[in-house]
Structure formats: structure tokens, C-alpha cells
Write a protein that holds these residues in place. Structure first.
Motif, PDB file in Angstrom:
ATOM      1  N   LYS A   1       3.743  22.364  43.732  1.00 46.29           N
ATOM      2  CA  LYS A   1       4.545  21.836  42.822  1.00 46.29           C
ATOM      3  C   LYS A   1       6.226  22.162  43.053  1.00 46.29           C
TER       4      LYS A   1
ATOM      5  N   SER B   1      10.297  15.503  40.919  1.00 47.15           N
ATOM      6  CA  SER B   1      10.120  15.504  39.440  1.00 47.15           C
ATOM      7  C   SER B   1      11.472  15.476  38.881  1.00 47.15           C
TER       8      SER B   1
ATOM      9  N   SER C   1      -2.465  23.241  37.672  1.00 46.51           N
ATOM     10  CA  SER C   1      -1.167  22.222  37.898  1.00 46.51           C
ATOM     11  C   SER C   1      -1.026  21.500  36.902  1.00 46.51           C
TER      12      SER C   1
ATOM     13  N   SER D   1       3.145  21.552  35.272  1.00 46.12           N
ATOM     14  CA  SER D   1       3.629  20.470  34.787  1.00 46.12           C
ATOM     15  C   SER D   1       4.464  20.499  33.506  1.00 46.12           C
TER      16      SER D   1
ATOM     17  N   THR E   1       7.994  20.254  32.864  1.00 47.65           N
ATOM     18  CA  THR E   1       8.643  19.184  31.803  1.00 47.65           C
ATOM     19  C   THR E   1       9.632  19.504  30.996  1.00 47.65           C
TER      20      THR E   1
END
Length: 353
Positions: A38, A45, A257, A261, A265
């Protein structure tokens, strides 16, 4: 597909080996690996969220272009590219961040199925011999030879048939997390392993829902709300199906994960929100408009102070015909909205045609 997972599994295996050489627990290593992945993907991202914020701002303009040039696809594409260039947006920029997690997942499956190869670096000859010894002992082959060896490493056939250092290395390999064997493949039997596939689907659904709620305009442009809603339900079900087909280590990675995420976000949305980009873009457009006015003033030899607001007469002199018409129409609409209590609608290029 095996050749693909093998290729991707090699570099991931070396990362896992490096982590395991420091922390002698496979479960903890899996957690650190997920966090590391990540972290490495974070710049992508950020780029994706910036692109999403931009999309949310000029989505109405996209719809206007699509409607205006509905019968002229070539002109429609040309105008869309101009719009993307103005906003510095690449429509393909969001593809890589969406594909990478699946690529990594396939590689991780190979690492989890073959821990003796990737983590313990035991030679293929020793693994092949151990597989033959298990078969000769009447132990059924599950199609996961290295995990079978881990499960039956204390069987006399393996203890007596393999080199002592190989047996010792495998016996000391901690392939668990908080006492949970990560090599077990979940079934519908009522036990703790059943929770892994279910949680993988639930967390995937929650991440999709959060993403859709925070970036509805970008999702509409991507493939329509109907398609996005279908994906929101199909992908979690797909993850459940996958998690029931592979060892729980894969499902655990997927759950962690998904959680990371979701947190990412929310954080990125607060930092790079559509509202923030809209404000920045409007300020940029305003600055460019002011710059053009000063350039016109220089051409027309009109003296203006860039630090002082223009008086109405001078401003009219410096506006282009299109800008002047836009301003007149906007003022008229604003007056009507105030007079009749209606909602003010921004003037678009279409209104000036």
C-alpha cells in the motif's frame, strides 16, 4: 495462468523472504507485506484521486460535449481531448492503480502456495523428493505439494527421507497468525476459517460503497452508474469465491488490503477533494482571464494598475466579445433569478452560440 503467477511471485517472494529473515512469523510478515504494498502504491493512489477530483469538476462539460456532438463522434473526441488537455487530465491514468492490486494478488497466491520455494529457499529437488515420499506413504495429494509437505513434515517418511537441515528448517517455519494456520483452504464448515472469505467480501463491498459515495461524478463518467453498481456487488462476490478457493493467507491479505484502501480513500478525499480542485481551477481561470485583460490593455495602450480592480468602463473595453456576451447573459440571469426566486444557472459556451 500458472506461468503468470510464477513470474509475479518471484519478486514478491524475495520481499517476503527479506521480511521473514527479520521477523520469524509468516503471519506478521504478511501484515507488513500488505502495508508495504500500500505504501509503494500510495503515489499512484494520490494521482488517481487527483484525476478523480478533476473529473468531478468537468463532468458537466463532458456531458455537454457528448450531447452537442452526439452525431459527430470525431468532433466529440476532439473536443474531449481539448477539455482533458485544459484540465491536465489523462483518462487512462486510473487504469494502473486498478490493475496493480490484482497483479499483486496473483503473485501473492503463488508465494502462499509455495512458501518452501519463496520463503525458505528450499531446492526443487528436495521438494520433489518430499512429494514422492508423501505419495509413497499413501498421503493424498491435494494439488498443493508444498503446503502438504508443511502439514505432514513430522511424518516419519519425511523425517527419515529428507536431509536433516531441510526437515529442521521446515519444522521451524511458523506459518500461522495468532494461532491460525494460514495454509488451510476455507470450507463452508462452521469454524473460524469461514469468516475469512465472508470478511473479504464485506470489506470489498464497503470500500466500493465509500468510493462511489465520495466520487459519484467520476464513476458516472467511467461507465455509468448502473455498471458501477453492478461492479459494487459483483466484485465482493468474486472475492468471496476466490477466498474459498485459496489458503486463508490470501483472504487475510485481501481483508487487510481492503481496510487500508478504505482508510486511504477517506484520507485522500479530504486532501484532494473535488471542491478543493474546483476552487483552485476557478482561481487559475480567473488569473488567466486577468492576464489576458492586461495583455489587451497593453495592445490598446490603456493604462491599468494590476493591483487595483478595474472600473466598469475600462473592464468592458478589455473584455473580448465572447466574454462580454457571457457577462451580460450572466447578469441578466442573476437578475431574473433574484426577481422570480429561481435558481441561478451558470452560463455555458452552448448558451453563447
Amino acid at each position: 495462468m500458472n506461468w503468470l503467477t510464477n513470474i509475479i511471485g518471484v519478486p514478491l517472494g524475495w520481499i517476503m523472504w527479506l521480511l521473514y529473515s527479520v521477523i520469524q512469523n509468516y503471519g506478521i510478515v504478511l501484515i507488513l507485506f500488505t502495508i508495504l504494498v500500500k505504501a509503494l502504491m500510495f503515489p499512484l493512489s494520490v494521482k488517481q484521486q487527483k484525476a478523480t477530483a478533476k473529473m468531478s469538476v468537468f463532468q458537466p462539460k463532458i456531458q455537454e460535449i457528448q450531447k452537442k456532438y452526439e452525431k459527430n463522434k470525431e468532433k466529440q473526441q476532439e473536443e474531449m481531448m481539448k477539455l482533458y488537455e485544459t484540465h491536465g487530465y489523462n483518462p487512462m491514468s486510473g487504469c494502473l492503480p486498478m490493475l496493480l492490486p490484482f497483479i499483486i494478488l496473483f503473485g501473492l497466491i503463488d508465494v502462499i502456495y509455495r512458501p518452501l520455494t519463496h520463503i525458505l529457499h528450499i531446492g526443487s529437488d528436495a521438494i520433489a523428493k518430499a512429494t514422492e515420499l508423501l505419495a509413497a506413504s499413501g498421503i493424498s495429494n491435494t494439488g498443493r505439494p508444498e503446503l502438504d509437505i508443511l502439514t505432514h513434515i513430522n511424518d516419519p517418511a519425511l523425517v527419515n527421507g529428507l536431509a536433516a537441515d531441510v526437515v529442521s528448517k521446515i519444522q521451524n517455519f511458523d506459518y500461522s497468525l495468532f494461532g491460525i494456520d494460514l495454509s488451510v483452504v476455507p470450507t463452508w464448515a462452521w469454524n473460524w476459517f469461514l469468516l475469512i472469505p465472508i470478511l473479504s467480501g464485506v470489506t470489498a463491498f464497503l470500500v466500493s460503497m465509500v468510493s462511489m459515495k465520495m466520487n459519484p461524478a467520476a464513476n458516472q463518467q467511467a461507465s455509468g452508474m448502473g455498471a458501477m453498481k453492478i461492479m459494487m456487488y459483483v466484485m465482493p462476490l468474486f472475492s468471496v469465491w476466490i477466498a474459498f478457493s485459496v489458503p486463508v493467507g490470501v483472504g487475510f491479505y485481501w481483508i487487510l488490503s481492503n481496510i487500508l484502501s478504505g482508510v486511504q480513500t477517506v484520507i485522500l478525499y479530504k486532501i484532494y477533494s473535488p471542491e478543493k480542485y474546483k476552487k483552485e481551477f476557478e482561481e487559475k481561470m480567473q488569473a488567466e482571464a486577468e492576464k489576458k485583460k492586461l495583455e489587451r490593455a497593453q495592445r490598446k495602450k490603456i493604462k491599468v494598475d494590476p493591483n487595483e480592480p478595474l472600473d466598469p468602463d475600462t473592464e468592458k473595453m478589455l473584455l473580448s466579445e465572447k466574454e462580454l456576451n457571457r457577462k451580460r447573459l450572466a447578469e441578466a440571469r442573476r437578475r431574473d433569478a433574484e426577481k422570480y426566486g429561481e435558481e441561478y444557472v451558470e452560463v455555458t459556451d452552448k448558451d453563447l452560440m
